[in-house]
Scaffold this motif. Structure first.
Motif, short mmCIF file in Angstrom:
data_model
loop_
_atom_site.label_atom_id
_atom_site.label_comp_id
_atom_site.label_asym_id
_atom_site.label_seq_id
_atom_site.Cartn_x
_atom_site.Cartn_y
_atom_site.Cartn_z
N ALA A 109 31.92 38.35 40.91
CA ALA A 109 32.15 37.34 39.87
C ALA A 109 32.72 38.01 38.62
CB ALA A 109 30.85 36.62 39.55
N GLY B 105 36.85 37.61 37.69
CA GLY B 105 37.21 37.11 36.36
C GLY B 105 38.11 38.08 35.63
N ALA C 139 41.59 29.29 38.89
CA ALA C 139 40.85 30.19 39.76
C ALA C 139 41.77 31.09 40.57
CB ALA C 139 39.96 29.39 40.71
N ALA D 17 39.41 33.60 33.38
CA ALA D 17 38.37 34.62 33.61
C ALA D 17 37.13 33.96 34.19
CB ALA D 17 38.05 35.35 32.32
N GLY E 163 38.18 32.46 37.84
CA GLY E 163 38.43 33.54 38.79
C GLY E 163 37.12 34.16 39.25
N GLY E 164 36.20 34.33 38.31
CA GLY E 164 34.88 34.84 38.69
C GLY E 164 34.13 33.87 39.58
#
Lengths: 264, 264, 264, 264
Positions: free
Chosen positions: A155, A159, B143, B155, B158-159
């Protein structure tokens, strides 16, 4: 005055070795790490012994203003930061969700993602003013895919990868080169892998996998970091992977595990 | 007793509509949103008016224990949560790095990533005990890639995507279906897009793009969410995209912007 | 007149079962396969026995004009093709580069990529005229990453994935829904996996992995294919994966193989 | 005897310039291109004039055995091929599906994908015997995503990318470094971009975008190619992108085109 290369996360693996490489090429290396004053001074001493310039700081990057104050101090007392290496990991080993309490999950994010944001936020305005600068971010497999036991790590790094792309989108046209370097395998690094495995298992790994160049050698990685920092702005690399020739890439699975299962 | 569908982020767009769909199919919909008691009761009333079961809660997901206590309460008072919809966004509009202070960056992470971790951490052990459960996560373009102005949003998301993959790796074999749904375009949602654009521009967009099915319709999205929750465990989908037929996918760029530039 | 669902590659696995599902939902299923007239008639008979409509053709898709003539004939004699399922594989088992002669490499491309181009080229103009149509493409792990022994298969399927994105970009705005379905695991399919393993090993796999829903069940896959074909054009899915809950996703590697190696 | 660097696709852009770079660093450059004997001799002459070694061949890579015979001849008459640069494009401009006849689609595959397979198939066994070798493949945006007008180009390059990963999986452990280089933008190349645009528009582009380092400069790209060929086998890069600092990455879209549409 030499250009400054600031390394955040300067242990005796990628961070310290990249710092030494930049110092050997004419930069003033500023090495920051959380602990081990002795190890830090050894790195600084080795660089100076080789005729280079280096300064070392102990710094806990998760403390309020630690990064911001360090950047301000370096710019004021040593010189303009030309290149920054963000080398903080967020690896806590494989942990199930149950073994990943909120504080651990958050710490992973602070080290892997928030710290990078903070560095960019205080440093990039200065680089924009100067019309140039480089930020090299050490990343790993966990930035590319989540996996069992990687709740916090993936995660955080996932990110971070998207943050690097966002920073690149805003700042590349303003002259700042952001590169995201996927280190896809075990690094021959005493301060991280060595401590994780313990001295005996680490030596054993070096004697077997390492003997066949199957561990990523920090001084070889450092050459690619240096190359990235020298790329002309007409041909910047934003993302690349590095791995040992004998290692299985993250996107390939073990032939044994999947053979029949998934190719059909 | 009906199975429970818990929706975190239940506005008058995807969240509330998905809740209504599940209610129509025989679930008890538990709708949680941060504010607008009136809007919340309207959603609950509409479900009940159609013969379904629903309960509404105002809840600030970023408060300590808000998610954990809600899950415990629902399980104790309403019934076992069969399906959870995590529908919290972290969208704050396009903001430069300078316009993204630390608190904003962190809030994005709390809404987009940390809240999902907290939900999974308190809910999954119960689902594992029951040997089944579903978690559907609404996601977006952010994402998949960072972009200018998306430092916090990308961020965070994406995480979140990597977290979904990590959760899937640990929990799919234990019977929990985790799906990451990339909503790649504008949703015909009064509570989010409508508020962002204001009533006039929103109506205009509906009259033009929407008239040609160019806005994602929440009630159509809900059908796919419901399908995912019904997939047999031998054929689970972990990731999929949804977009309007006239929309340009995130991985394609405008023909105008790139034409000569990048195809050569 | 019923809408037509044309299946190219209609064995007793995904292809035939998807055809039967569409027939059960009111389509006329047109089943094409290269060989096994008896197996083909069995599929047709089963559909008709259940009250559905079906027509079967033996067809070698790599022959000049085979696809083009079939499409023309079906449109003329049976009815407009509403949905096409491209289900031809290009799997030749794991083969080293030395074991992959040019003819084999080219055959993989013809089956996996060129045939799909040919189908789209002769069928899409008709669908564009009608303002609607669906093309569902069965794909696999090999579309997402190359691997040892997959020189032909991955080159073919990687090209096919990019072709699907190209077709989507040109034709989605004209009303044609193109979906790329990543079947990431072993399918409980006698005509492919069964023949590859032989009857004894196949039965064994069914008794072990299959007994725990660890093999993808064609009739369950068919439900997702059907759902895709019914999605409203405001919410089309272009790409999704399906895998058994116990299977390791392609982007995750075996815990054993990588544990120490790559997470550090 | 100098190590040989074989360039397939050696025009006055990336191919010829990379050849010249390797020649300057001590390789014998073998330059192959389809046409323009005069241009070829100019490249060879320039290398020799700078004190380097070079040999030029006109070669149509799509002819039977053209690649195979050239490799055999070079190995026999000039020396072992240490590094091969596969630089053939498959770009035919943006063409709708209707404007892409089968011959065109197939030619794209022959140039972009099949030729690379043929090169690897005849060259890699020799490199395996020697325990080392390098293959650098020039790629483009079309390898990462399909797009309107890119049916042939993207199908070819998408397959090529997966082929590179397959070759890497089999041959990296045997000492062969395969790298896939995504050139994501317009190259300042008279033989390709220049011909496409015509002399006037090309000069204009150089005077505007090029003046701000917004076109990729072949001699700068060549430095990265050379760096890749020198990486130690413990830290090989398999994939990287290069683009001008002012260019929008393929995964980002124009702010104008998507703004409201997709970030919400």
């Amino acid at each position: 005055m030499k250009p400054v290369c600031l390394v955040i996360g300067a242990g005796a693996g990628i961070g310290g070795t990249v710092g030494a490489k930049f110092a050997a090429e004419g930069y003033h290396a500023v090495l920051c790490r959380r602990s081990d004053e002795e190890g830090l001074q050894k790195l600084v001493g080795a660089i100076e012994g080789a005729g280079g310039e280096a300064t070392g700081f102990l710094m806990n990057a998760t403390e309020d203003n630690a990064i911001e104050e360090r950047v301000a101090q370096v710019e004021a007392e040593i010189g303009p930061i030309d290149t920054a290496i963000y080398n903080l990991g967020a690896q806590i080993g494989n942990r199930s969700l149950a073994e990943t309490p909120p504080g651990t999950f958050e710490l992973g994010w602070q080290l892997g993602c928030f710290g990078l944001y903070r560095l960019a936020r205080c440093l990039f305005p200065k680089m924009v003013e100067r019309g140039k600068g480089t930020l090299l971010v050490t990343s790993s497999t966990a930035a590319m895919r989540g996996n069992a036991g990687q709740h916090s790590h993936a995660a955080s790094f996932g990110g971070r990868r998207m943050l690097c792309q966002s920073l690149n989108a805003e700042f590349a046209p303003q002259g700042i080169h952001v590169a995201h370097i996927i280190v896809d395998g075990s690094v021959d690094a005493p301060d991280t892998l060595g401590k994780l495995l313990g001295p005996e298992r680490f030596q054993q790994l070096r004697d077997t996998q390492g003997a066949k160049d199957g561990l990523l050698l920090p001084e070889k990685i450092a050459e690619t970091y240096y190359h990235l920092a020298q790329q002309h702005r007409s041909v910047w690399t934003h993302e690349l992977d590095v791995r040992a020739h004998t290692d299985i890439p993250w996107f390939n699975s073990s032939a044994i595990a999947r053979s029949v299962a998934s190719e059909i």
